[in-house]
Design a protein around this motif. Structure first.
Motif, PDB file in Angstrom:
ATOM      1  N   LEU A 138      64.375  70.879  18.955  1.00  0.00           N
ATOM      2  CA  LEU A 138      65.729  71.283  19.330  1.00  0.00           C
ATOM      3  C   LEU A 138      66.759  70.651  18.410  1.00  0.00           C
ATOM      4  N   PRO A 139      67.882  71.334  18.193  1.00  0.00           N
ATOM      5  CA  PRO A 139      68.998  70.671  17.503  1.00  0.00           C
ATOM      6  C   PRO A 139      69.408  69.437  18.314  1.00  0.00           C
ATOM      7  N   ASP A 140      69.955  68.454  17.659  1.00  0.00           N
ATOM      8  CA  ASP A 140      70.251  67.172  18.288  1.00  0.00           C
ATOM      9  C   ASP A 140      71.138  67.296  19.530  1.00  0.00           C
ATOM     10  N   ALA A 141      72.214  68.049  19.460  1.00  0.00           N
ATOM     11  CA  ALA A 141      73.129  68.168  20.600  1.00  0.00           C
ATOM     12  C   ALA A 141      72.424  68.775  21.812  1.00  0.00           C
ATOM     13  N   GLU A 142      71.607  69.793  21.601  1.00  0.00           N
ATOM     14  CA  GLU A 142      70.871  70.418  22.706  1.00  0.00           C
ATOM     15  C   GLU A 142      69.830  69.453  23.277  1.00  0.00           C
ATOM     16  N   TRP A 143      69.167  68.718  22.406  1.00  0.00           N
ATOM     17  CA  TRP A 143      68.181  67.757  22.873  1.00  0.00           C
ATOM     18  C   TRP A 143      68.843  66.735  23.798  1.00  0.00           C
ATOM     19  N   TRP A 144      70.013  66.217  23.421  1.00  0.00           N
ATOM     20  CA  TRP A 144      70.703  65.219  24.252  1.00  0.00           C
ATOM     21  C   TRP A 144      71.168  65.821  25.575  1.00  0.00           C
ATOM     22  N   ARG A 145      71.578  67.079  25.583  1.00  0.00           N
ATOM     23  CA  ARG A 145      71.956  67.726  26.851  1.00  0.00           C
ATOM     24  C   ARG A 145      70.747  67.770  27.790  1.00  0.00           C
ATOM     25  N   ARG A 146      69.606  68.118  27.258  1.00  0.00           N
ATOM     26  CA  ARG A 146      68.400  68.170  28.086  1.00  0.00           C
ATOM     27  C   ARG A 146      67.946  66.770  28.494  1.00  0.00           C
ATOM     28  N   TRP A 147      68.056  65.813  27.594  1.00  0.00           N
ATOM     29  CA  TRP A 147      67.702  64.430  27.902  1.00  0.00           C
ATOM     30  C   TRP A 147      68.493  63.946  29.115  1.00  0.00           C
ATOM     31  N   ASP A 148      69.759  64.292  29.162  1.00  0.00           N
ATOM     32  CA  ASP A 148      70.650  63.812  30.215  1.00  0.00           C
ATOM     33  C   ASP A 148      70.142  64.155  31.616  1.00  0.00           C
ATOM     34  N   VAL A 149      69.485  65.279  31.780  1.00  0.00           N
ATOM     35  CA  VAL A 149      69.008  65.708  33.106  1.00  0.00           C
ATOM     36  C   VAL A 149      67.481  65.608  33.238  1.00  0.00           C
ATOM     37  N   SER A 150      66.816  65.016  32.255  1.00  0.00           N
ATOM     38  CA  SER A 150      65.357  65.034  32.207  1.00  0.00           C
ATOM     39  C   SER A 150      64.678  64.243  33.313  1.00  0.00           C
ATOM     40  N   ALA A 151      65.365  63.330  33.969  1.00  0.00           N
ATOM     41  CA  ALA A 151      64.750  62.555  35.050  1.00  0.00           C
ATOM     42  C   ALA A 151      65.266  62.989  36.419  1.00  0.00           C
ATOM     43  N   ASP A 152      66.020  64.090  36.467  1.00  0.00           N
ATOM     44  CA  ASP A 152      66.502  64.588  37.754  1.00  0.00           C
ATOM     45  C   ASP A 152      65.320  65.046  38.599  1.00  0.00           C
ATOM     46  N   PRO A 153      65.391  64.828  39.925  1.00  0.00           N
ATOM     47  CA  PRO A 153      64.308  65.310  40.794  1.00  0.00           C
ATOM     48  C   PRO A 153      64.136  66.821  40.661  1.00  0.00           C
ATOM     49  N   VAL A 154      62.927  67.278  40.871  1.00  0.00           N
ATOM     50  CA  VAL A 154      62.581  68.685  40.730  1.00  0.00           C
ATOM     51  C   VAL A 154      62.472  69.313  42.112  1.00  0.00           C
ATOM     52  N   ASP A 155      63.185  70.418  42.331  1.00  0.00           N
ATOM     53  CA  ASP A 155      63.074  71.132  43.597  1.00  0.00           C
ATOM     54  C   ASP A 155      61.641  71.606  43.796  1.00  0.00           C
ATOM     55  N   GLY A 156      61.156  71.449  45.004  1.00  0.00           N
ATOM     56  CA  GLY A 156      59.801  71.898  45.319  1.00  0.00           C
ATOM     57  C   GLY A 156      58.706  70.970  44.850  1.00  0.00           C
ATOM     58  N   ALA A 157      59.077  69.763  44.396  1.00  0.00           N
ATOM     59  CA  ALA A 157      58.073  68.816  43.925  1.00  0.00           C
ATOM     60  C   ALA A 157      57.490  68.038  45.095  1.00  0.00           C
ATOM     61  N   VAL A 158      56.185  67.828  45.056  1.00  0.00           N
ATOM     62  CA  VAL A 158      55.477  67.044  46.062  1.00  0.00           C
ATOM     63  C   VAL A 158      54.803  65.889  45.338  1.00  0.00           C
ATOM     64  N   ALA A 159      55.109  64.682  45.783  1.00  0.00           N
ATOM     65  CA  ALA A 159      54.600  63.486  45.115  1.00  0.00           C
ATOM     66  C   ALA A 159      53.076  63.443  45.116  1.00  0.00           C
ATOM     67  N   ILE A 160      52.528  62.920  44.047  1.00  0.00           N
ATOM     68  CA  ILE A 160      51.101  62.625  43.960  1.00  0.00           C
ATOM     69  C   ILE A 160      51.004  61.111  43.954  1.00  0.00           C
ATOM     70  N   TYR A 161      50.327  60.566  44.946  1.00  0.00           N
ATOM     71  CA  TYR A 161      50.114  59.126  44.972  1.00  0.00           C
ATOM     72  C   TYR A 161      48.765  58.844  44.332  1.00  0.00           C
ATOM     73  N   SER A 162      48.764  57.959  43.394  1.00  0.00           N
ATOM     74  CA  SER A 162      47.528  57.608  42.700  1.00  0.00           C
ATOM     75  C   SER A 162      47.046  56.245  43.170  1.00  0.00           C
ATOM     76  N   HIS A 163      45.851  56.203  43.726  1.00  0.00           N
ATOM     77  CA  HIS A 163      45.277  54.919  44.124  1.00  0.00           C
ATOM     78  C   HIS A 163      44.942  54.079  42.900  1.00  0.00           C
ATOM     79  N   ARG A 164      44.658  54.744  41.774  1.00  0.00           N
ATOM     80  CA  ARG A 164      44.343  54.007  40.541  1.00  0.00           C
ATOM     81  C   ARG A 164      45.563  53.269  40.017  1.00  0.00           C
ATOM     82  N   THR A 165      46.736  53.944  40.054  1.00  0.00           N
ATOM     83  CA  THR A 165      47.928  53.343  39.466  1.00  0.00           C
ATOM     84  C   THR A 165      48.851  52.720  40.495  1.00  0.00           C
ATOM     85  N   GLY A 166      48.704  53.131  41.768  1.00  0.00           N
ATOM     86  CA  GLY A 166      49.579  52.600  42.805  1.00  0.00           C
ATOM     87  C   GLY A 166      50.973  53.180  42.775  1.00  0.00           C
ATOM     88  N   HIS A 167      51.148  54.329  42.131  1.00  0.00           N
ATOM     89  CA  HIS A 167      52.463  54.954  42.008  1.00  0.00           C
ATOM     90  C   HIS A 167      52.426  56.376  42.552  1.00  0.00           C
TER      91      HIS A 167
END
Length: 179
Positions: free
Chosen positions: A143-172
């Motif tokens: 991506l061009p730099d400006a577009e990449w930064w726009r996407r970066w800004d929201v990249s850790a936002d929660p995702v609608d319809g997401a269901v957590a996966i708990y990993s016994h191996r990692t504890g997360h």
């Protein structure tokens, strides 16, 4: 020598230089993340959450290799795994806020290094040279730099319809379900 060889040779040298800058930026950030693990974080920052199989294909690694790599990223709280309501079989990967922040920190450090090199060497580029560089970036699928930064800004936002996966191996767990 073909007419494309001088350009290819110059871009190969630039590529090596950019990998060296990336490695130095990661080292300076003080986080033990390999270049390949960092590439996962950058992909998720620029393209948003993705199926694990898609990330494995993009990196050219086996899904089992990606799983082990992501186990480490999950343990470091940089990546989260989750399912989507409509597709419980596929495992999705997304950045955590810490993962997003690490990518931003490393990218900003790299930008400072590039700015310093440009200034110290008095480098400049003409509009046709800049157009060539931008065309190369697009040709690689980045991506061009400006577009990449726009996407970066929201990249850790929660995702609608997401269901957590708990990993016994990692504890997360992944994202909490949102509705």
């Amino acid at each position: 020598m073909t007419s494309t060889e001088p350009l290819a040779e110059a871009l190969m040298a630039v590529s090596r230089s950019m990998v060296a800058l990336a490695a130095r930026s990661l080292t300076a950030a003080g986080v033990e993340v390999t270049l390949t693990q960092y590439r996962v974080l950058v992909l998720l920052a620029g393209d948003g959450p993705q199926r694990g199989a898609t990330v494995a294909k993009e990196l050219g690694v086996a899904p089992s290799t990606l799983t082990r790599m992501c186990d480490r990223l999950v343990r470091r709280s940089l990546v989260q795994r989750f399912h989507r309501h409509h597709d419980r079989r596929s495992i999705w990967l997304g950045l955590t806020p810490a993962g997003r922040d690490l990518v931003g920190e490393v990218m900003r450090a790299r930008r400072r290094q590039i700015d310093a090199l440009i200034g110290a060497e008095g480098l400049a580029a003409s509009p046709p040279q800049l157009a060539l560089l931008h065309a190369f970036v697009r040709a690689t699928g980045e991506l061009p730099d400006a577009e990449w930064w726009r996407r970066w800004d929201v990249s850790a936002d929660p995702v609608d319809g997401a269901v957590a996966i708990y990993s016994h191996r990692t504890g997360h767990a992944g994202w909490a379900e949102r509705r």
